[in-house]
Structure formats: C-alpha cells, structure tokens
Design a protein around this motif. Structure first.
Motif, PDB file in Angstrom:
ATOM      1  N   ALA A 232       0.813  -1.206   0.000  1.00  0.00           N
ATOM      2  CA  ALA A 232       0.000   0.000   0.000  1.00  0.00           C
ATOM      3  C   ALA A 232       0.852   1.264   0.000  1.00  0.00           C
ATOM      4  CB  ALA A 232      -0.929   0.016   1.218  1.00  0.00           C
ATOM      5  N   TRP A 233       0.296   2.321  -0.575  1.00  0.00           N
ATOM      6  CA  TRP A 233       0.920   3.650  -0.586  1.00  0.00           C
ATOM      7  C   TRP A 233       1.278   4.077   0.831  1.00  0.00           C
ATOM      8  CZ3 TRP A 233      -0.164   8.535   1.342  1.00  0.00           C
ATOM      9  CH2 TRP A 233       0.296   9.648   0.641  1.00  0.00           C
ATOM     10  N   SER A 234       0.340   3.931   1.749  1.00  0.00           N
ATOM     11  CA  SER A 234       0.574   4.374   3.128  1.00  0.00           C
ATOM     12  C   SER A 234       1.565   3.460   3.848  1.00  0.00           C
ATOM     13  CB  SER A 234      -0.743   4.439   3.904  1.00  0.00           C
ATOM     14  OG  SER A 234      -1.418   3.193   3.856  1.00  0.00           O
ATOM     15  N   GLY A 239       2.887   4.831   7.143  1.00  0.00           N
ATOM     16  CA  GLY A 239       1.652   5.302   7.715  1.00  0.00           C
ATOM     17  C   GLY A 239       1.385   6.777   7.503  1.00  0.00           C
ATOM     18  N   VAL A 240       2.277   7.479   6.787  1.00  0.00           N
ATOM     19  CA  VAL A 240       2.053   8.894   6.483  1.00  0.00           C
ATOM     20  C   VAL A 240       0.871   8.989   5.537  1.00  0.00           C
ATOM     21  CG1 VAL A 240       3.016  10.974   5.476  1.00  0.00           C
ATOM     22  CG2 VAL A 240       4.472   9.461   6.837  1.00  0.00           C
ATOM     23  N   ALA A 241      -0.187   9.657   5.953  1.00  0.00           N
ATOM     24  CA  ALA A 241      -1.449   9.631   5.217  1.00  0.00           C
ATOM     25  C   ALA A 241      -1.564  10.711   4.162  1.00  0.00           C
ATOM     26  CB  ALA A 241      -2.624   9.747   6.187  1.00  0.00           C
ATOM     27  N   THR A 242      -0.740  11.740   4.238  1.00  0.00           N
ATOM     28  CA  THR A 242      -0.820  12.834   3.269  1.00  0.00           C
ATOM     29  C   THR A 242       0.353  12.781   2.315  1.00  0.00           C
ATOM     30  OG1 THR A 242       0.449  14.387   4.620  1.00  0.00           O
ATOM     31  CG2 THR A 242      -1.929  14.261   5.017  1.00  0.00           C
ATOM     32  N   SER A 392      -6.917   3.729  -3.568  1.00  0.00           N
ATOM     33  CA  SER A 392      -6.924   4.186  -2.183  1.00  0.00           C
ATOM     34  C   SER A 392      -5.516   4.014  -1.600  1.00  0.00           C
ATOM     35  CB  SER A 392      -7.919   3.367  -1.361  1.00  0.00           C
ATOM     36  OG  SER A 392      -7.676   3.538   0.022  1.00  0.00           O
ATOM     37  N   PRO A 393      -5.043   4.953  -0.778  1.00  0.00           N
ATOM     38  CA  PRO A 393      -3.682   4.824  -0.230  1.00  0.00           C
ATOM     39  C   PRO A 393      -3.497   3.614   0.666  1.00  0.00           C
ATOM     40  CG  PRO A 393      -4.880   6.618   0.820  1.00  0.00           C
ATOM     41  CD  PRO A 393      -5.704   6.198  -0.363  1.00  0.00           C
ATOM     42  N   SER A 394      -4.599   3.057   1.181  1.00  0.00           N
ATOM     43  CA  SER A 394      -4.484   1.876   2.034  1.00  0.00           C
ATOM     44  C   SER A 394      -4.639   0.579   1.256  1.00  0.00           C
ATOM     45  CB  SER A 394      -5.532   1.932   3.153  1.00  0.00           C
ATOM     46  OG  SER A 394      -6.850   1.965   2.599  1.00  0.00           O
ATOM     47  N   ALA A 395      -4.857   0.677  -0.061  1.00  0.00           N
ATOM     48  CA  ALA A 395      -5.083  -0.523  -0.867  1.00  0.00           C
ATOM     49  C   ALA A 395      -3.785  -1.287  -1.056  1.00  0.00           C
ATOM     50  CB  ALA A 395      -5.661  -0.148  -2.223  1.00  0.00           C
ATOM     51  N   PHE A 396      -3.807  -2.574  -0.751  1.00  0.00           N
ATOM     52  CA  PHE A 396      -2.652  -3.414  -0.994  1.00  0.00           C
ATOM     53  C   PHE A 396      -2.662  -3.955  -2.422  1.00  0.00           C
ATOM     54  CE2 PHE A 396      -2.425  -3.219   3.514  1.00  0.00           C
ATOM     55  CZ  PHE A 396      -1.087  -3.401   3.820  1.00  0.00           C
ATOM     56  N   ASN A 397      -3.758  -3.721  -3.129  1.00  0.00           N
ATOM     57  CA  ASN A 397      -3.840  -4.159  -4.523  1.00  0.00           C
ATOM     58  C   ASN A 397      -3.407  -5.618  -4.645  1.00  0.00           C
ATOM     59  OD1 ASN A 397      -4.494  -3.720  -7.185  1.00  0.00           O
ATOM     60  ND2 ASN A 397      -2.424  -3.142  -7.743  1.00  0.00           N
ATOM     61  N   LYS A 401      -0.786  -5.642  -9.113  1.00  0.00           N
ATOM     62  CA  LYS A 401      -0.655  -4.850 -10.332  1.00  0.00           C
ATOM     63  C   LYS A 401       0.001  -3.492 -10.116  1.00  0.00           C
ATOM     64  CE  LYS A 401      -4.584  -6.955 -12.734  1.00  0.00           C
ATOM     65  NZ  LYS A 401      -5.877  -6.688 -13.415  1.00  0.00           N
ATOM     66  N   THR A 402       0.307  -3.114  -8.866  1.00  0.00           N
ATOM     67  CA  THR A 402       0.863  -1.788  -8.610  1.00  0.00           C
ATOM     68  C   THR A 402       2.175  -1.901  -7.828  1.00  0.00           C
ATOM     69  OG1 THR A 402      -1.348  -0.821  -8.547  1.00  0.00           O
ATOM     70  CG2 THR A 402       0.450   0.490  -7.629  1.00  0.00           C
ATOM     71  N   GLY A 403       3.213  -1.289  -8.384  1.00  0.00           N
ATOM     72  CA  GLY A 403       4.518  -1.241  -7.731  1.00  0.00           C
ATOM     73  C   GLY A 403       4.926   0.203  -7.505  1.00  0.00           C
TER      74      GLY A 403
END
Length: 411
Positions: A232-234, A239-242, A392-397, A401-403
């Motif tokens: 996930a992005w976050s 855990g930085v949300a912004t 979504s930033p919390s999506a682990f996908n 498909k996302t790196g």
C-alpha cells in the motif's frame, strides 16, 4: 562503532592490490583482525594505505572467511589518503547470521577507480557514458546500520541492466533542473500539451523497486527481480497519510528506512519518497512529447507507438515480468510503460494544471492516490505515458498490479 574490549586473534602478513585504473603505486597492507570481547559477531580490521593518488577514487574490499563460510564487502568509491584505518565488519551483515566462531581470515584489496567512471563489480572493467547515477548498496540487508551511497558519472545506463542492480543495489538516474520538459496533465491521447521547468534536481529509479530489493530493506527471503507489488501507498510511507514530504525516519516504512540508513561521503541522505506525478511523467517521457514517449533501440532514439509498443512495454501478459525485460526509454529507464502501475505521491483528480514539479497535488476531496504507467495485462494502447489512474492509499492491490519507483528530490 560501539565501545568494547577486544582481543587480537589473527594478524595477516599478506595483502592484495587490485588496480583497475591508474595509480599502480597505491598499496594496502592488512594489520590486525580483532574480535569483540565478549563476542557479538563483530570484529575490527586495521589496515594501512600508502601511495594513494589524491585525484583517484578508491574502493577498499574485504574478503572474510569464518566458520567455514566466505563473504565479501566492498566500500563505496571515495577519495582516500595515506594513513592507518580501522573498519568494523559484522558477520550478521556478511553471512546473514552471527557466526559462533570468533576466528576469521581476512583478505583486503584496494581497487583504484579512475575519477568519473565506475568499475563493474563482476568484471573489473570501467563502464562508459550517459548520465549521472546514484548507487545505493542494500546488500547488508534489513539488519544493516547503513547503506553506502556512491555516484557514477558518464555511465552507459544500459550496462546496469544486470542482476546486481535488481537485487542488492538500487540505481537512480539524476534528472537535471532548469530545463523545460513536456508533460500532459489531461490524460490525453495526443502529444503533450504543456511544459514545466524543474526547480530542483531529482533522482529516480532506473527500475521499479524489485521484490529482491524490497526484501533487502524490509526483511524476507524474496529473490525475484519482478517489481515489488501488493504494497500500500501508506505502508510504503510508514503510515504517512498525506502527500507531504516524509520528515521523520522513526517509522517502519520503506522510505523512512532508506532515509535513516543511506549515507554518502558527506553523511546521511534524506528525501527518499515516491516521485510526484510530474517527476514520474518527466522521467517516463525522457524529453519526448509523443504519447508513447521515445525509447532506445540499437543505440538510436526511436519514437514509440502502438505498433512498436511490444519492444519497450510489457502488456498483454498474465503476470508481471522481471524488470528490464524490454528496451529502455530514451534516458535509459526501464519499465516506464506497462509491466506494473507505479504509485506517485499526488492525490488524484481527473485533470489539472501542473505548475511546480517538486510539489505533489493535494486536494481536499482527494481520496485516491495517483498510479501511472499501465499494467502487464493491459492492451497496447494503455502503455501510452499519459495513462493515469488511482487507488486508495491503504489498498494493498492484492492482484499484484501496482509497484513503485524510488525517488529523491535534491535540496
């Protein structure tokens, strides 16, 4: 280095000199090898340098044999001087575990590197000319206290398309400020409709971060050179949300660890993060206004198209492929089209005007984070460099498909 008492158990009468460039008179002499007492898996190696050329970069390399195993560590290239030196080596970093045997044999060698070139680790040959590259050595693994960083000038980026830069080292290309680059913030299918001038230099990964590189930093046994996905992005950003810059190295995200551990000759390096969307597109386009960008083929720059996309993009597949399997773009970056989507720092909106490349877009209603570059299971048209989407930033996908690609904006 922590303070502890030591006992000398081995002193060598041999030293080795490996000269890959000028300065053949330079020598390195091994002194003592001292284990820590009480034994903690670390030992100190003393050595002496003499005849060093002030205009030459050198690497000091150590081959260590202990408990029936042999491993090596090579320092990043640096300007050195004559004198006596001591270095602490860690069996955990060398062998992946603390040995039970406090005895070791050490062979030390000095590698002279002509200023402005890089010597290939495997062949000892100097490699030739294109751009400025940052090399981060993560071979020490997740337990390492630091990752040595060195810089290469005038290197053929294509020569870095080998396993070492997909597993234990991370290579990033510098994109220079002060130049107007073509961009298209509209998700269009025509040529780029705008230009933007960089205010600051930045470095961006020559490859997406691979599973093997991610495991070196975060722990684990993954050895694949496929892009690291399903993260996930976050999570990457601790855990930085912004989308604002990471300023603390106390969290456990990939980027905090890089900021905490990367060190060059000047000290610690900060600023590692996802690229902004503009930084990603500038790097992916490599100066081209064409929808598919330009790529390198047989030493020539070729404008990409839907008809030639199979030469430079992974698409129409059932899973991600190892990085570097297709031709690079005109700057020598691989997998900027297809293979996996790549996270950017920005909040997503359908379209907008980009004015500052170094600052990510942040919207009051922006929930999704930008992903760019298309994916391995897409059609050829999806490999165009204007293709953009969001998660979504919390999506682990979890469909892998996302790196992501490592980036660092210079101050």
């Amino acid at each position: 280095m922590k303070s502890c008492s030591v006992k000398s158990f081995f002193a060598a009468a041999f030293a080795s000199l490996c000269v890959c460039a000028a300065s053949a008179a330079a020598t390195v002499t091994l002194g003592t090898v001292q284990s820590h007492d009480p034994w903690d898996g670390q030992f100190d190696v003393s050595y002496t340098l003499s005849g060093v050329d002030a205009g030459t970069d050198y690497k000091v390399a150590f081959d260590v044999t202990a408990a029936g195993r042999t491993a090596g560590v090579t320092n990043a290239a640096a300007r050195l001087a004559d004198g006596n030196f001591r270095q602490t080596l860690d069996t955990l970093g060398l062998f992946g575990a603390v040995t039970t045997d406090a005895k070791a044999k050490v062979r030390v060698s000095l590698i002279a590197v002509k200023s402005g070139t890089y010597v290939d680790d495997a062949t000892g040959e100097a490699v030739g000319a294109l751009g400025d590259v940052m090399i981060i050595d993560v071979s020490g693994g997740s337990a390492a206290t630091g990752y040595p960083v060195s810089y290469i000038s005038d290197v053929d980026i294509g020569s870095l398309n080998c396993d070492v830069y997909k597993t234990t080292k991370i290579a990033l290309l510098k994109v220079a400020a002060g130049t107007a680059y073509p961009v298209d913030p509209t998700n269009g299918t025509a040529t780029a409709v705008n230009t933007i001038t960089l205010v600051k230099d930045y470095f961006i990964g020559i490859f997406p971060v691979t599973e093997a590189q991610y495991a070196q930093v975060m722990g684990g046994e993954a050895a694949s050179t496929a892009p690291k996905t399903a993260v996930a992005w976050s999570t990457l950003r601790g855990g930085v949300a912004t989308a604002t810059a990471i300023t603390s190295t106390s969290a456990e995200g990939f980027f905090q660890k890089m900021c905490a551990k990367c060190r060059d000759s000047r000290g610690a390096i900060g600023g590692f993060d996802l690229p902004t969307e503009v930084q990603w597109e500038i790097a992916a386009r490599a100066g081209s206004a064409a929808p598919f960008g330009s790529y390198l083929k047989d030493g020539e720059t070729v404008v990409g198209s839907a008809e030639t996309v199979e030469e430079f993009a992974v698409y129409g597949e059932t899973e991600a492929q190892g990085v570097g399997s297709k031709l690079p773009n005109a700057w020598g970056l691989f997998d900027t089209a297809g293979n996996v989507w790549e996270w950017c720092r920005d909040d997503y909106t359908a379209a907008g005007t980009w004015t500052v490349a170094e600052t990510p877009k942040v919207y009051d209603d922006g929930q999704g984070k930008v992903i760019r570059g298309g994916c391995y299971d897409s059609a050829a048209e999806a490999a165009r460099l204007t293709n953009r989407n969001n998660h979504s930033p919390s999506a682990f996908n979890s469909d892998s498909k996302t790196g992501f690609r490592l980036s660092m904006t210079c101050n």
